[in-house]
Every structure is written in structure tokens, then in C-alpha cells.
Write an enzyme that holds these catalytic residues in place. Structure first.
Site, PDB file in Angstrom:
ATOM      1  N   HIS A  58       9.615  33.982  40.919  1.00  0.00           N
ATOM      2  CA  HIS A  58      10.643  34.591  41.258  1.00  0.00           C
ATOM      3  C   HIS A  58      10.890  34.277  42.916  1.00  0.00           C
ATOM      4  CE1 HIS A  58      12.788  38.829  41.566  1.00  0.00           C
ATOM      5  NE2 HIS A  58      13.240  37.860  42.412  1.00  0.00           N
ATOM      6  N   LEU A  61      16.107  29.824  46.049  1.00  0.00           N
ATOM      7  CA  LEU A  61      16.173  28.659  46.640  1.00  0.00           C
ATOM      8  C   LEU A  61      17.461  28.557  47.252  1.00  0.00           C
ATOM      9  CD1 LEU A  61      14.010  26.117  44.551  1.00  0.00           C
ATOM     10  CD2 LEU A  61      13.397  27.466  46.749  1.00  0.00           C
ATOM     11  N   ASP A 305       9.635  36.823  45.415  1.00  0.00           N
ATOM     12  CA  ASP A 305      11.196  37.226  45.536  1.00  0.00           C
ATOM     13  C   ASP A 305      11.528  36.987  47.082  1.00  0.00           C
ATOM     14  OD1 ASP A 305      13.518  38.373  45.260  1.00  0.00           O
ATOM     15  OD2 ASP A 305      13.053  40.532  45.554  1.00  0.00           O
TER      16      ASP A 305
END
Length: 436
Positions: A58, A61, A305
């Protein structure tokens, strides 16, 4: 000139037995005591722990389209510094990764960068709008070989659409990774709904908004006999639903972020937008329940995340600030602080939740492999006795929205080997690995 042979002396494998590791031509050639290799670069592993290269299921980018927040280059540099050898890139780029063309572009950007393996995640719905399914079959058949699909940042709220998505991915053993957030219950939400939100007068994001979607989706997954993954689980109630689903034999996995294992909604009293995130920081009771769930195996993996933002998206009043925190470079330290140093889990369990299991869920067969002879040399060396103070300005990621700033944390990555090539040496970036 970098050699293709490395000898790591006296390193503790998974925090247990001490041995030497000889790396040659991208593989672990030998593991034994008192090894010698005169033509190899010798590294002193005394006091260090060797783990399989970390895998993040997760990561955001941002590229293509949001390069002011992050690029594949800077994001993967941050990943390498954090001990990762593979990251799964979420689909909420601009354009959205909902076609074969976009996921192949992300794949190539990852190969060009060379710091870690970049595996694209495909969107479940076109444009993340929750209206029509994306080209999942085309993405699965593309050069990117996508197997994880998610509208992360948005919930697939329509139960009929979610059912069809779960049925579709069965044809190629894919998985739907759900952002569990019932939209009507979280309209205008600013933080966790509870005592603190009431005192601050901020609109609350109730736990039931997460739990109701998870309950619905595990039943749908059971009904169609498909794979479901729950992104960034954050409440005590969610843990109990996943526990029940697993006891029932439903094929569901779940992740927790490092920040949800450490930080609570009490931090929102500062009105510092660095603490604004989705799902929101919850209560101390939730944090403790999440830690126990990792120890019990109810929560399967750690997903960072990692969500970088440009300065202006966070340097503003709370209500206008974007949701999200960075975390790739500190994830291992936060896991050590909250789970290892508290005695809840061992380093071998860290290898499971941060390497082997996320690779298994994402079907990344060349990642998350055991530290054994003949296996790919994806290895991270960490110093568990190190202590450091987090300074976002020293990070590789473009995003300075780091919730751990100025915090003392344990542990430091000393080296990362990606397919036998050192991307990190002495705690600093070395050189990328040519993957072509």
C-alpha cells in the site's frame, strides 16, 4: 565499481541464529558460519538483524500526474531507505491507473528507477468513480500482470459493483483491496467521531462507517468465493469482524498502518494538519486492539499507506488540508517500537507481516522469500539498538508531511540488498539496480 559478491559476517538471521551470508549473482549462495570469500566485498553484520526485503502492499507514488507530491524515483528511494525491495503502487494517480497503458507506464517507471520492484495496482472502477468496472482483465493480461485492484482513497460503495468486481478477479486469482468507508456516514468528516471530536466541534468519522463496509464485503467475498483484502483497518470493531470472518473460513486478509499502531486522535487537539488522515487516527483503545490483532494473526500485514503531499496541501487550516501521511522510511522503526520492543511479536513475525505475507497476497512470487540458500538476495540489515530522531527534511520522499517528526524512534536500516545489489549502504542511498 560494485561487485556482485558480498559476504555479510556474523549477522543475526531473523533475530535468532548468528551466521554468515554469502551473496553471489543476485542469489543467496551460502549461509553458514566462518565463511570466506576472498573476491567478495565483506560487510560486518555484528549486532545487526537480517530480514527478507520488506514488501509494501500500500504505497502512493503519485506519478503520473502528481509529481509535485512524489515521483516513482523519490518514492522508491524512500522505500529502499526503509528496507523495502518491493512496493505496490496505488491506482489514484492522474490519470488513474485503470487501463493497461497506465499500469505499464508505472511498471516501466519503476524499472527505470531501479531502487525497488514497483508493482502497479489497478483501479477497480473507471476513474475511481464507483460507477463502472475498470479494464481489470486487460490490466491483468498486460506486461504489468496486475493482480491487486483497489480504488483506495475511495470506497467501492455499491454492493452490486463490489460483487461483480469480486467475481471478475476470480478468473485470474486477483484480489480486491477495499478502502472501507461508507460515504454517507462520513460526509464532511474531519476526524474520528468520539470524545475529542465532540470537544473540538469537528465533524466525526464514526467507526461504524468502516465496520459496516467490512461486514458487507466479507459476506460478499464468502458468497462468491473470492479474495478480499481490507486496507488500513483502524478500529477495534473491525478487528472483531475480520476475526469472525476468518473463523468462518472466508478468504479475507487485513492490513494496519504504522501510524494507526502508535498515534491517537488526541493529537488532533493540536490542529496540526500533519495528523489528518483517512481513516482517521482513532482512540487508545483502538490502537491497543490493533496491536493485539497483529500479534494474534487477525491482522495479516503492515501497509504503510505512504501518502506524500506538496507543502501547500498541508500548510493550511485543518478543514482544508489533504488527508495522508508519509511513512516508508520509518515503518520498520514504528513496528519495532509498538510490537517488538513491547514483546508482542518476534523479528520472525516482523518478516511475515512486512515481507512474506504481503508478497503472498500480491502474488509477488520473487519477493518475500525466506533467507535461504538459492533464494533471491532481497535482504535488509537493521540495527535494532540504534536510536534516531526523525527529521522530515532529511528524507528522500518529497512529502514532508511526516507525523513522526522530532520523535525518538528505535532501529535503523543499515543496508538494503535488492536482487543482490546494495541500494542502501551504511544507512544511505548507494546506487540503483538495473532491472533490464
Amino acid at each position: 565499481m560494485m561487485t556482485s559478491k558480498y559476504l555479510i559476517k556474523n549477522v543475526s538471521i531473523l533475530g535468532e541464529n548468528t551466521s554468515d551470508i554469502f551473496i553471489e549473482d543476485g542469489k543467496i549462495a551460502r549461509i553458514a558460519s566462518s565463511l570466506e570469500a576472498h573476491d567478495a566485498t565483506v560487510m560486518d553484520g555484528e549486532g545487526l538483524i537480517a530480514l527478507p526485503g520488506l514488501v509494501d502492499l500500500h504505497t502512493h507514488l503519485r506519478e503520473p500526474g502528481q509529481e509535485d507530491a512524489e515521483t516513482v524515483e523519490t518514492g522508491t528511494q524512500a522505500a529502499a531507505l526503509g528496507g523495502y525491495t518491493a512496493v505496490f503502487a496505488m491506482a489514484n494517480s492522474k490519470p488513474v491507473a485503470d487501463t493497461a497503458g497506465v499500469v505499464e507506464q508505472v511498471l516501466e517507471l519503476g524499472k527505470d528507477s531501479g531502487w525497488v520492484k514497483v508493482q502497479p495496482i489497478g483501479a477497480v472502477t473507471q476513474g475511481l468513480k464507483g460507477e463502472k468496472l475498470s479494464e481489470m482483465g486487460a490490466m491483468a493480461d498486460s506486461r504489468a500482470q496486475v493482480r491487486v485492484f483497489s480504488d483506495d482513497g475511495m470506497c467501492v460503495w455499491d454492493p452490486a459493483l463490489m460483487r461483480r468486481a469480486l467475481e471478475y478477479v476470480k478468473t485470474f486469482n486477483g484480489v480486491i483491496a477495499q478502502h472501507a468507508q461508507e460515504p454517507r456516514l462520513t460526509e464532511n468528516a474531519q476526524m474520528n467521531e468520539g470524545k475529542v471530536s465532540a470537544e473540538l466541534g469537528l465533524a466525526g468519522w464514526p467507526a461504524v462507517a468502516e465496520e459496516s463496509i467490512i461486514a458487507r464485503d466479507v459476506l460478499l467475498a464468502e458468497h462468491v468465493n473470492s479474495r478480499l483484502h481490507i486496507c488500513h483497518l483502524s478500529t477495534k470493531g473491525s478487528v472483531e469482524i475480520v476475526r469472525w470472518a476468518k473463523e468462518r473460513g472466508i478468504n479475507v486478509t487485513a492490513e494496519v498502518t504504522p501510524h494507526h499502531l502508535l498515534l491517537t486522535d488526541e493529537l488532533v487537539r493540536t490542529y496540526d494538519p500533519v495528523y489528518k488522515v483517512n481513516p482517521p487516527l482513532r482512540t487508545e483503545e483502538d490502537v491497543m486492539a490493533l496491536r493485539r490483532a497483529v500479534a494474534d494473526g487477525i491482522i495479516d500485514i503492515i501497509g504503510t499507506d505512504h501518502a506524500p503531499h506538496p507543502l501547500e496541501a498541508k500548510d493550511c487550516e485543518w478543514a482544508c488540508a489533504a488527508n495522508g501521511m508519509t511513512g516508508l522510511e520509518q515503518a520498520l522503526s514504528i513496528v519495532q517500537k509498538t510490537l517488538v520492543d513491547t514483546g508482542l511479536i518476534s523479528w520472525s513475525r516482523v518478516a511475515e507481516i512486512m515481507s512474506s505475507k504481503p508478497a503472498e497476497i500480491g502474488l509477488a512470487s520473487d519477493q518475500g522469500r525466506p533467507l535461504a540458500e538459492g533464494e533471491p538476495a532481497n535482504i535488509v540489515l537493521i540495527d535494532p539498538h540504534a536510536e534516531r530522531i526523525i527529521n522530515p527534511q532529511e528524507q528522500a520522499t518529497k512529502g514532508k508531511n511526516n507525523p513522526y517528526r522530532s520523535m525518538h524512534v528505535p532501529g535503523a536500516v543499515r543496508a538494503t540488498f535488492f536482487e543482490g545489489h546494495p541500494t542502501v549502504l551504511d544507512g544511505a542511498l548507494a546506487t540503483p539496480h538495473t532491472q533490464r
